[in-house]
Structures are given as structure tokens and as C-alpha cells.
Design a protein around this motif. Structure first.
Motif, PDB file in Angstrom:
ATOM      1  N   ILE A 119       0.760  -1.155   0.104  1.00 24.15           N
ATOM      2  CA  ILE A 119       0.342   0.012  -0.026  1.00 24.15           C
ATOM      3  C   ILE A 119       1.104   1.261  -0.161  1.00 24.15           C
ATOM      4  O   ILE A 119       0.571   2.273  -0.585  1.00 24.15           O
ATOM      5  N   ALA A 120       1.816   1.137   1.159  1.00 23.46           N
ATOM      6  CA  ALA A 120       3.008   2.539   0.787  1.00 23.46           C
ATOM      7  C   ALA A 120       3.738   2.545  -0.569  1.00 23.46           C
ATOM      8  O   ALA A 120       3.418   3.706  -1.095  1.00 23.46           O
ATOM      9  N   GLY A 121       3.848   1.452  -1.021  1.00 23.81           N
ATOM     10  CA  GLY A 121       5.014   1.997  -2.785  1.00 23.81           C
ATOM     11  C   GLY A 121       3.180   2.431  -3.430  1.00 23.81           C
ATOM     12  O   GLY A 121       3.382   2.977  -4.590  1.00 23.81           O
ATOM     13  N   PHE A 122       2.379   1.966  -3.801  1.00 18.18           N
ATOM     14  CA  PHE A 122       1.337   2.449  -4.226  1.00 18.18           C
ATOM     15  C   PHE A 122       0.849   3.340  -4.011  1.00 18.18           C
ATOM     16  O   PHE A 122       0.506   4.295  -5.272  1.00 18.18           O
ATOM     17  N   LEU A 123       1.114   4.573  -2.577  1.00 13.74           N
ATOM     18  CA  LEU A 123       0.277   5.466  -2.655  1.00 13.74           C
ATOM     19  C   LEU A 123       2.197   6.535  -3.240  1.00 13.74           C
ATOM     20  O   LEU A 123       1.462   7.658  -3.256  1.00 13.74           O
ATOM     21  N   ALA A 124       3.120   6.249  -2.789  1.00 13.28           N
ATOM     22  CA  ALA A 124       4.551   6.841  -3.423  1.00 13.28           C
ATOM     23  C   ALA A 124       4.421   6.841  -4.803  1.00 13.28           C
ATOM     24  O   ALA A 124       4.622   8.184  -5.081  1.00 13.28           O
ATOM     25  N   SER A 125       3.730   6.090  -5.754  1.00 11.78           N
ATOM     26  CA  SER A 125       3.675   6.065  -6.642  1.00 11.78           C
ATOM     27  C   SER A 125       2.648   6.613  -7.867  1.00 11.78           C
ATOM     28  O   SER A 125       2.747   7.603  -8.417  1.00 11.78           O
ATOM     29  N   LYS A 126       1.483   6.817  -6.739  1.00  8.54           N
ATOM     30  CA  LYS A 126       0.574   7.279  -7.451  1.00  8.54           C
ATOM     31  C   LYS A 126      -0.005   8.757  -6.024  1.00  8.54           C
ATOM     32  O   LYS A 126       0.075   9.971  -6.818  1.00  8.54           O
ATOM     33  N   PHE A 127       0.449   8.575  -6.002  1.00  9.24           N
ATOM     34  CA  PHE A 127      -0.146   9.678  -4.436  1.00  9.24           C
ATOM     35  C   PHE A 127       0.133  10.489  -3.387  1.00  9.24           C
ATOM     36  O   PHE A 127       0.005   9.714  -2.195  1.00  9.24           O
ATOM     37  N   PRO A 128       1.834  10.636  -3.857  1.00  2.00           N
ATOM     38  CA  PRO A 128       2.787  11.056  -2.866  1.00  2.00           C
ATOM     39  C   PRO A 128       2.027  11.371  -1.635  1.00  2.00           C
ATOM     40  O   PRO A 128       3.049  11.167   0.003  1.00  2.00           O
ATOM     41  N   SER A 129       1.493  12.479  -1.138  1.00  2.00           N
ATOM     42  CA  SER A 129       0.795  13.256  -0.913  1.00  2.00           C
ATOM     43  C   SER A 129      -0.037  12.550   0.988  1.00  2.00           C
ATOM     44  O   SER A 129       0.028  12.818   1.815  1.00  2.00           O
ATOM     45  N   MET A 130      -0.617  11.578  -0.152  1.00  2.21           N
ATOM     46  CA  MET A 130      -1.380  10.476   1.132  1.00  2.21           C
ATOM     47  C   MET A 130      -0.626  10.084   1.483  1.00  2.21           C
ATOM     48  O   MET A 130      -0.610   9.191   2.556  1.00  2.21           O
ATOM     49  N   LEU A 131       0.602   9.565   1.327  1.00  2.00           N
ATOM     50  CA  LEU A 131       1.665   8.794   1.661  1.00  2.00           C
ATOM     51  C   LEU A 131       2.447   9.033   3.049  1.00  2.00           C
ATOM     52  O   LEU A 131       1.906   8.292   4.252  1.00  2.00           O
ATOM     53  N   ALA A 132       2.186  10.793   2.896  1.00  2.00           N
ATOM     54  CA  ALA A 132       2.839  11.682   4.661  1.00  2.00           C
ATOM     55  C   ALA A 132       1.550  11.842   5.377  1.00  2.00           C
ATOM     56  O   ALA A 132       2.219  10.329   6.667  1.00  2.00           O
ATOM     57  N   VAL A 133       0.216  10.734   5.005  1.00  2.00           N
ATOM     58  CA  VAL A 133      -0.712  10.805   5.761  1.00  2.00           C
ATOM     59  C   VAL A 133      -1.081   9.585   6.730  1.00  2.00           C
ATOM     60  O   VAL A 133      -1.370   9.512   7.632  1.00  2.00           O
ATOM     61  N   LEU A 134      -0.694   8.845   5.347  1.00  2.00           N
ATOM     62  CA  LEU A 134      -0.563   6.946   6.354  1.00  2.00           C
ATOM     63  C   LEU A 134       0.497   7.555   6.632  1.00  2.00           C
ATOM     64  O   LEU A 134       0.571   5.611   7.878  1.00  2.00           O
ATOM     65  N   SER A 135       1.149   7.690   6.864  1.00  2.00           N
ATOM     66  CA  SER A 135       2.556   7.239   7.678  1.00  2.00           C
ATOM     67  C   SER A 135       2.267   7.466   8.693  1.00  2.00           C
ATOM     68  O   SER A 135       2.720   7.136   9.909  1.00  2.00           O
ATOM     69  N   GLU A 136       1.692   8.914   8.714  1.00  2.00           N
ATOM     70  CA  GLU A 136       1.712  10.005  10.069  1.00  2.00           C
ATOM     71  C   GLU A 136       0.585   8.835  11.117  1.00  2.00           C
ATOM     72  O   GLU A 136       0.705   8.428  12.199  1.00  2.00           O
ATOM     73  N   ILE A 137      -0.135   8.263  10.409  1.00  2.00           N
ATOM     74  CA  ILE A 137      -1.488   7.108  10.631  1.00  2.00           C
ATOM     75  C   ILE A 137      -0.454   6.145  11.372  1.00  2.00           C
ATOM     76  O   ILE A 137      -0.894   5.783  12.458  1.00  2.00           O
ATOM     77  N   ILE A 138      -0.314   5.428  10.916  1.00  2.00           N
ATOM     78  CA  ILE A 138       0.179   4.037  11.068  1.00  2.00           C
ATOM     79  C   ILE A 138       1.639   4.269  12.011  1.00  2.00           C
ATOM     80  O   ILE A 138       1.650   3.615  12.594  1.00  2.00           O
ATOM     81  N   GLY A 139       2.465   5.586  11.991  1.00  2.00           N
ATOM     82  CA  GLY A 139       3.587   5.559  12.580  1.00  2.00           C
ATOM     83  C   GLY A 139       2.748   5.843  14.375  1.00  2.00           C
ATOM     84  O   GLY A 139       3.686   5.642  15.412  1.00  2.00           O
ATOM     85  N   ALA A 140       1.717   6.698  14.556  1.00  2.00           N
ATOM     86  CA  ALA A 140       0.992   7.139  15.322  1.00  2.00           C
ATOM     87  C   ALA A 140       0.742   5.899  15.897  1.00  2.00           C
ATOM     88  O   ALA A 140       0.576   5.148  17.173  1.00  2.00           O
ATOM     89  N   TRP A 141      -0.331   4.452  15.468  1.00  2.00           N
ATOM     90  CA  TRP A 141      -0.668   3.297  15.997  1.00  2.00           C
ATOM     91  C   TRP A 141       0.091   2.840  16.244  1.00  2.00           C
ATOM     92  O   TRP A 141       1.095   1.893  17.179  1.00  2.00           O
ATOM     93  N   GLY A 142       1.321   2.540  15.342  1.00  2.00           N
ATOM     94  CA  GLY A 142       3.174   1.470  16.589  1.00  2.00           C
ATOM     95  C   GLY A 142       3.111   2.392  17.649  1.00  2.00           C
ATOM     96  O   GLY A 142       3.519   1.228  17.969  1.00  2.00           O
ATOM     97  N   ASP A 143       3.628   3.466  17.192  1.00  2.00           N
ATOM     98  CA  ASP A 143       3.908   3.621  18.464  1.00  2.00           C
ATOM     99  C   ASP A 143       2.798   4.011  19.883  1.00  2.00           C
ATOM    100  O   ASP A 143       3.010   3.500  21.071  1.00  2.00           O
ATOM    101  N   ASP A 144       1.666   3.868  19.328  1.00  2.00           N
ATOM    102  CA  ASP A 144       0.575   3.378  20.442  1.00  2.00           C
ATOM    103  C   ASP A 144       0.638   1.725  20.960  1.00  2.00           C
ATOM    104  O   ASP A 144       0.598   1.390  22.058  1.00  2.00           O
ATOM    105  N   VAL A 145       0.632   0.977  19.495  1.00  2.00           N
ATOM    106  CA  VAL A 145       1.311  -0.299  20.423  1.00  2.00           C
ATOM    107  C   VAL A 145       1.881  -0.674  21.637  1.00  2.00           C
ATOM    108  O   VAL A 145       3.068  -1.256  22.556  1.00  2.00           O
ATOM    109  N   LYS A 146       3.166   0.513  20.167  1.00  2.00           N
ATOM    110  CA  LYS A 146       4.488   0.062  20.728  1.00  2.00           C
ATOM    111  C   LYS A 146       4.260   0.806  23.200  1.00  2.00           C
ATOM    112  O   LYS A 146       4.602  -0.020  23.860  1.00  2.00           O
ATOM    113  N   ARG A 147       3.399   1.567  23.707  1.00  2.00           N
ATOM    114  CA  ARG A 147       3.845   1.859  24.761  1.00  2.00           C
ATOM    115  C   ARG A 147       2.178   1.134  25.320  1.00  2.00           C
ATOM    116  O   ARG A 147       3.285   1.085  26.663  1.00  2.00           O
TER     117      ARG A 147
END
Length: 154
Positions: A119-147
């Protein structure tokens, strides 16, 4: 206070004034060209007079087209350069965002990590600005799970 009929009346008067001005300019140019045609026919003869007038009428158009062509090539070159710079920026930022997504999914199911990478590769090639949003969401989720995992272990 806003009076609609007064505004419409002013608009109608302005339109009429512009139409009359354009009509007068067209008539003036037409009569000037007729006079110039007759003068050139007398000065240069019946063959070269109309040729000179035609050349004089086409010359501004030719100059305009030449300038337009030259500026178009320069503008195209600048757009190509800007596009290359933008693509380089998105490529660099895409790598950072994809790495952040993969770090957040590290230690999870390999299927989940694979789906995230696709999904990240698809977004990087077609919708680069949406990749940043997805990265923030998944990064926050990952930080929350680690916490939560760290709190649960304590």
C-alpha cells in the motif's frame, strides 16, 4: 444598502460602453486600412501595394508567434526542471515515510508488513501526499502499540 437593480443598470451601461468602443475601433481600423490600401496602391503600384499591406498586417502576428514559440520552449524547460525537482523531493520523502511505516509494522505479522509495504509503494507512486498521511497514522498506531506493550510488561 445593496440595490440589485442599480447594480444591473450600471453593468448594462458598462457593457454598452465597451461594445460601442470596440465597434468604433473596428470601424476606425477598417477605414484606416482602406486608406492605407489606396495609398500603397498609388505609391507602389497595383501589385506591390496590396502585397506590402498584407505583409504589414501579417508581420505583427509573425512576431507574436515567434516570441510565443521561444517563451513556450523556455517555459517547458523550466516546468521539466521543476517537475524533476519535485519528483526527487517526493522520492526522498517517500523513502522516509515507507521506512516509518515498516518500522511501525516491525514485529507484527509478515502478511501485515507486506500489505503495508504494498500500500505504501502504491501511494508513493500515485499519491505521494497521501503517503505522508498514512505514514503519520500508522506511525502513531505503532507508537501506541509499543507504549501499551511497555505498560503491560511493567
Amino acid at each position: 444598502m445593496f440595490n440589485l437593480s442599480e447594480q444591473l443598470s450600471e453593468l448594462r451601461d458598462s457593457i454598452i460602453a465597451v461594445v460601442l468602443l470596440v465597434a468604433a475601433a473596428i470601424l476606425g481600423v477598417a477605414w484606416a486600412s482602406i486608406g492605407l490600401f489606396n495609398a500603397l496602391q498609388i505609391w507602389l503600384g497595383p501589385v506591390w501595394g496590396p502585397v506590402a499591406l498584407g505583409a504589414a498586417m501579417i508581420l505583427p502576428l509573425a512576431i507574436y508567434m515567434l516570441i510565443k514559440r521561444l517563451t513556450k520552449e523556455e517555459k517547458k524547460r523550466q516546468q521539466t526542471l521543476a517537475k524533476q525537482q519535485t519528483q526527487a523531493f517526493y522520492t526522498q520523502s517517500s523513502v522516509v515515510h515507507i521506512q516509518r511505516i515498516l518500522d511501525a509494522l516491525k514485529g507484527r505479522s509478515p502478511v501485515l508488513a507486506t500489505v503495508g509495504a504494498v500500500i505504501a509503494g502504491f501511494l508513493a507512486s500515485k499519491f505521494p501526499s497521501m503517503l505522508a498521511v498514512l505514514s503519520e497514522i500508522i506511525g502513531a498506531w505503532g507508537d501506541d502499540v509499543k507504549r501499551k506493550t511497555a505498560e503491560h510488561d511493567d
